[in-house]
Design a protein around this motif. Structure first.
Motif, PDB file in Angstrom:
ATOM      1  N   GLU A 133      -9.005   1.866   3.068  1.00 11.91           N
ATOM      2  CA  GLU A 133      -8.081   2.237   2.005  1.00 11.91           C
ATOM      3  C   GLU A 133      -8.187   1.310   0.802  1.00 11.91           C
ATOM      4  OE1 GLU A 133      -6.057   4.840   1.513  1.00 11.91           O
ATOM      5  OE2 GLU A 133      -6.887   5.760   3.312  1.00 11.91           O
ATOM      6  N   ILE A 134      -8.430   0.031   1.049  1.00 12.09           N
ATOM      7  CA  ILE A 134      -8.608  -0.902  -0.069  1.00 12.09           C
ATOM      8  C   ILE A 134      -9.874  -0.566  -0.843  1.00 12.09           C
ATOM      9  CG2 ILE A 134      -9.148  -3.294  -0.696  1.00 12.09           C
ATOM     10  CD1 ILE A 134      -7.338  -4.203   1.576  1.00 12.09           C
ATOM     11  N   VAL A 182      -5.486   6.769  -0.429  1.00 10.50           N
ATOM     12  CA  VAL A 182      -5.711   6.181  -1.763  1.00 10.50           C
ATOM     13  C   VAL A 182      -4.575   6.550  -2.708  1.00 10.50           C
ATOM     14  CG1 VAL A 182      -8.210   6.125  -1.456  1.00 10.50           C
ATOM     15  CG2 VAL A 182      -7.203   8.071  -2.672  1.00 10.50           C
ATOM     16  N   ASN A 183      -3.415   6.892  -2.140  1.00 11.66           N
ATOM     17  CA  ASN A 183      -2.271   7.361  -2.919  1.00 11.66           C
ATOM     18  C   ASN A 183      -1.004   7.211  -2.075  1.00 11.66           C
ATOM     19  OD1 ASN A 183      -0.248   8.878  -4.196  1.00 11.66           O
ATOM     20  ND2 ASN A 183      -1.654  10.477  -4.846  1.00 11.66           N
ATOM     21  N   VAL A 207       0.423  -0.420   1.298  1.00 10.35           N
ATOM     22  CA  VAL A 207      -0.056  -1.754   0.943  1.00 10.35           C
ATOM     23  C   VAL A 207      -1.527  -1.738   0.521  1.00 10.35           C
ATOM     24  CG1 VAL A 207      -0.477  -4.090   1.796  1.00 10.35           C
ATOM     25  CG2 VAL A 207       1.623  -2.879   2.450  1.00 10.35           C
ATOM     26  N   ALA A 208      -2.388  -1.133   1.338  1.00 12.21           N
ATOM     27  CA  ALA A 208      -3.832  -1.174   1.064  1.00 12.21           C
ATOM     28  C   ALA A 208      -4.212  -0.509  -0.268  1.00 12.21           C
ATOM     29  CB  ALA A 208      -4.602  -0.545   2.231  1.00 12.21           C
ATOM     30  N   PRO A 209      -3.673   0.687  -0.587  1.00  6.90           N
ATOM     31  CA  PRO A 209      -4.010   1.272  -1.888  1.00  6.90           C
ATOM     32  C   PRO A 209      -3.562   0.427  -3.073  1.00  6.90           C
ATOM     33  CG  PRO A 209      -3.226   2.978  -0.417  1.00  6.90           C
ATOM     34  CD  PRO A 209      -2.966   1.665   0.259  1.00  6.90           C
ATOM     35  N   PHE A 210      -2.403  -0.228  -2.941  1.00  6.37           N
ATOM     36  CA  PHE A 210      -1.943  -1.091  -4.035  1.00  6.37           C
ATOM     37  C   PHE A 210      -2.874  -2.293  -4.210  1.00  6.37           C
ATOM     38  CE2 PHE A 210       2.664   0.534  -3.784  1.00  6.37           C
ATOM     39  CZ  PHE A 210       2.488   1.298  -4.930  1.00  6.37           C
ATOM     40  N   ILE A 211      -3.362  -2.835  -3.097  1.00  7.31           N
ATOM     41  CA  ILE A 211      -4.310  -3.952  -3.193  1.00  7.31           C
ATOM     42  C   ILE A 211      -5.597  -3.483  -3.865  1.00  7.31           C
ATOM     43  CG2 ILE A 211      -5.779  -5.531  -1.871  1.00  7.31           C
ATOM     44  CD1 ILE A 211      -3.568  -5.642   0.247  1.00  7.31           C
ATOM     45  N   GLY A 212      -6.093  -2.331  -3.440  1.00  9.13           N
ATOM     46  CA  GLY A 212      -7.307  -1.785  -4.041  1.00  9.13           C
ATOM     47  C   GLY A 212      -7.148  -1.528  -5.521  1.00  9.13           C
TER      48      GLY A 212
END
Length: 226
Positions: A133-134, A182-183, A207-212
């Motif tokens: 996801e990142i 991714v959203n 969390v992961a999409p925001f980090i990416g």
């Protein structure tokens, strides 16, 4: 309010159409093997085409983020203020719930199972899901920032198409790992309706999409630095 409402409607359509196709093709519950290539391709196209359609519908009003990760990337890139960013995210989540509610009403009356929620696919570890996801949010948001940059000049007219195709590509790769989020908005609402491990693992898809997205904003600032 016009741009906030546009984001709400756009996200509603994205979730209704994208997750709707995932449920109809059974990709929401069984997309972990190559044997399901047709369902993966169909779902990937549904999400990408939804973005293209909405980009040319509401892009002139709100920019058509319809994704909190994109909004975060745009804000970190200095293209919008914090108030608008927070309101965009709020209305995106509201829109996602509207889309999921409509989908839930349709599926329950048709005997279908699920709402297209994201979850770790068969054999994928927690670390693997987070990394996927990142990485793929990073790629997707980087495309968005680049395609909509003023430095791209005339190519901005094709930004909606480029972003939609990028989302298709991201889904084709990432569905095998997480069903492709991714959203965060796209993940929150379906998980609430579906429950189970989709709800337990929901934090991954926030969390992961925001980090990416944050990483992509940093990289784009370096690339676009004059």
């Amino acid at each position: 309010m016009k741009k906030y409402l546009a984001e709400m409607v756009g996200t509603m359509v994205l979730v209704l159409m994208g997750c709707g196709v995932a449920v109809s093709l059974n990709c929401s519950s069984d997309c972990s093997t190559v044997a399901n290539a047709a369902t993966v391709i169909g779902t990937a196209l549904a999400f990408g085409l939804s973005v293209v359609a909405m980009a040319y519908t509401i892009g002139g009003v709100s920019g058509c983020h319809i994704n909190p990760a994109i909004t975060l990337g745009v804000w970190l890139s200095g293209r919008m203020n914090a108030k608008d960013a927070l309101m965009y995210m709020l209305f995106q989540v509201i829109g996602a719930f509207l889309g999921s509610t409509l989908l839930y009403l349709l599926t329950t009356n048709a005997g279908l199972i699920g709402t297209g929620a994201n979850d770790l696919q068969e054999g994928v570890s927690l670390v693997g899901g987070v990394l996927a996801e990142i990485v793929f949010t990073f790629v997707f948001v980087l495309v968005v920032l680049g395609a909509t940059a003023k430095t791209n000049g005339a190519t901005n007219n094709f930004a909606g198409l480029a972003i939609g195709l990028a989302l298709v590509l991201v889904h084709l790769v990432c569905i095998r790992y997480t069903g492709t989020s991714v959203n965060p908005a796209r993940s929150i609402a379906p998980a609430i309706f579906q429950g189970g491990t989709a709800l337990t693992n929901l934090w991954i898809f926030i969390v992961a999409p925001f980090i990416g997205a944050a990483l992509s904003a940093c990289v784009w600032k370096i690339i676009d630095n004059k």
